[in-house]
Design a protein around this motif. Sequence first.
Motif, PDB file in Angstrom:
ATOM      1  N   MET A 178       2.815   7.449   2.025  1.00  0.00           N
ATOM      2  CA  MET A 178       2.349   7.865   0.705  1.00  0.00           C
ATOM      3  C   MET A 178       3.273   8.920   0.090  1.00  0.00           C
ATOM      4  SD  MET A 178      -0.268   5.948   0.163  1.00  0.00           S
ATOM      5  CE  MET A 178       0.647   4.728   1.124  1.00  0.00           C
ATOM      6  N   ARG A 179       3.821   9.800   0.932  1.00  0.00           N
ATOM      7  CA  ARG A 179       4.681  10.867   0.419  1.00  0.00           C
ATOM      8  C   ARG A 179       6.039  10.348  -0.021  1.00  0.00           C
ATOM      9  NH1 ARG A 179       2.676  13.581   5.076  1.00  0.00           N
ATOM     10  NH2 ARG A 179       4.602  13.078   6.159  1.00  0.00           N
ATOM     11  N   THR A 180       6.483   9.256   0.550  1.00  0.00           N
ATOM     12  CA  THR A 180       7.867   8.831   0.341  1.00  0.00           C
ATOM     13  C   THR A 180       7.999   7.570  -0.506  1.00  0.00           C
ATOM     14  OG1 THR A 180       7.773   7.648   2.463  1.00  0.00           O
ATOM     15  CG2 THR A 180       8.677   9.881   2.480  1.00  0.00           C
ATOM     16  N   THR A 181       6.902   7.066  -1.041  1.00  0.00           N
ATOM     17  CA  THR A 181       6.976   5.907  -1.928  1.00  0.00           C
ATOM     18  C   THR A 181       6.465   6.310  -3.305  1.00  0.00           C
ATOM     19  OG1 THR A 181       4.814   5.167  -1.113  1.00  0.00           O
ATOM     20  CG2 THR A 181       6.769   4.229  -0.065  1.00  0.00           C
ATOM     21  N   GLY A 182       6.453   5.365  -4.217  1.00  0.00           N
ATOM     22  CA  GLY A 182       6.172   5.657  -5.622  1.00  0.00           C
ATOM     23  C   GLY A 182       4.715   5.946  -5.910  1.00  0.00           C
ATOM     24  N   PRO A 183       4.332   5.935  -7.208  1.00  0.00           N
ATOM     25  CA  PRO A 183       2.962   6.237  -7.617  1.00  0.00           C
ATOM     26  C   PRO A 183       1.961   5.283  -6.966  1.00  0.00           C
ATOM     27  CG  PRO A 183       4.451   6.163  -9.504  1.00  0.00           C
ATOM     28  CD  PRO A 183       5.220   5.634  -8.343  1.00  0.00           C
ATOM     29  N   HIS A 184       0.792   5.814  -6.674  1.00  0.00           N
ATOM     30  CA  HIS A 184      -0.213   5.024  -5.982  1.00  0.00           C
ATOM     31  C   HIS A 184      -1.470   4.901  -6.820  1.00  0.00           C
ATOM     32  CE1 HIS A 184       2.215   4.997  -2.364  1.00  0.00           C
ATOM     33  NE2 HIS A 184       2.446   6.277  -2.583  1.00  0.00           N
ATOM     34  N   ALA A 185      -2.149   3.778  -6.657  1.00  0.00           N
ATOM     35  CA  ALA A 185      -3.420   3.548  -7.322  1.00  0.00           C
ATOM     36  C   ALA A 185      -4.355   2.904  -6.308  1.00  0.00           C
ATOM     37  CB  ALA A 185      -3.245   2.650  -8.538  1.00  0.00           C
ATOM     38  N   TYR A 186      -5.625   3.194  -6.439  1.00  0.00           N
ATOM     39  CA  TYR A 186      -6.599   2.736  -5.455  1.00  0.00           C
ATOM     40  C   TYR A 186      -7.844   2.237  -6.167  1.00  0.00           C
ATOM     41  CZ  TYR A 186      -3.625   5.735  -2.590  1.00  0.00           C
ATOM     42  OH  TYR A 186      -2.540   6.328  -1.988  1.00  0.00           O
TER      43      TYR A 186
END
Length: 250
Positions: A158-166
């Motif tokens: 999660m820290r090293t990839t792009g924006p997240h949505a859930y």
Amino acid sequence: MKPEALAVIIPAMNEADLVGDCLDAVITAVSGNRVPVAIVLVAHHCSDDTETVVRKRFSKLSGLVEGMVVRLDRGSVATARSTGTMAGLYLLAAYGVPFDRTWLLSTDADSRVPADWIDRYRRRMDRRTAALTGLVHVSGCENENTQDDAHEAYHHLMRTTGPHAYAANLAVRADAYLDVGGWPDQVPGEEHALLEALRHNHWPVVPVPDNVVTTSGRDTPRAPGGLGELLGRLRATHAGVPRQALRSRP
């Protein structure tokens, strides 16, 4: 312009052990809102006591908060989210609230929303936003003593990839949702497909990173391609890898 109606949609597949806590948290979050609220639980391919637990919680609702259980024995979790959303809009129809003043909130039956979940989203609900995305915290990662290698690897990802949505922490304005045809029948990644469709139609999507939902850290998935499956793969991949090595990876 603040919302005049809210619908909370929760799919559940054999979640009798966790859905009570989920609903208690949602009911706490919506209490005190002086607008109509529909809470829809979609019992998706359920063969346990999920419905019984949910109906007991819903029997205690009062005021402007109404609950509905929808039984669904077909389709994917995206189908369940779509079905629940339309049921929520049906419940709210009696109030005559326009779709641009109605917000649809999404979470999961193995998740617990914070008490100020609605309040944090309401601050950003206006005509300049069509969708709001929060973050999730995986339970079992509260401290070093309980954090295992899979959870450490997940947070590294999660820290090293792009924006997240859930889908466990998402709000969409009803007029924008209907404009793009609702939840795409795409699993996994139905939330990303929905947000991409919104952006494609020039509906603004705004992150709200301080709105965090706690979700289950189990690695026995209910939905193919979901967080549980990811944690299972990470646990298998990183078994025996020291946590310090996970933290130091680029």
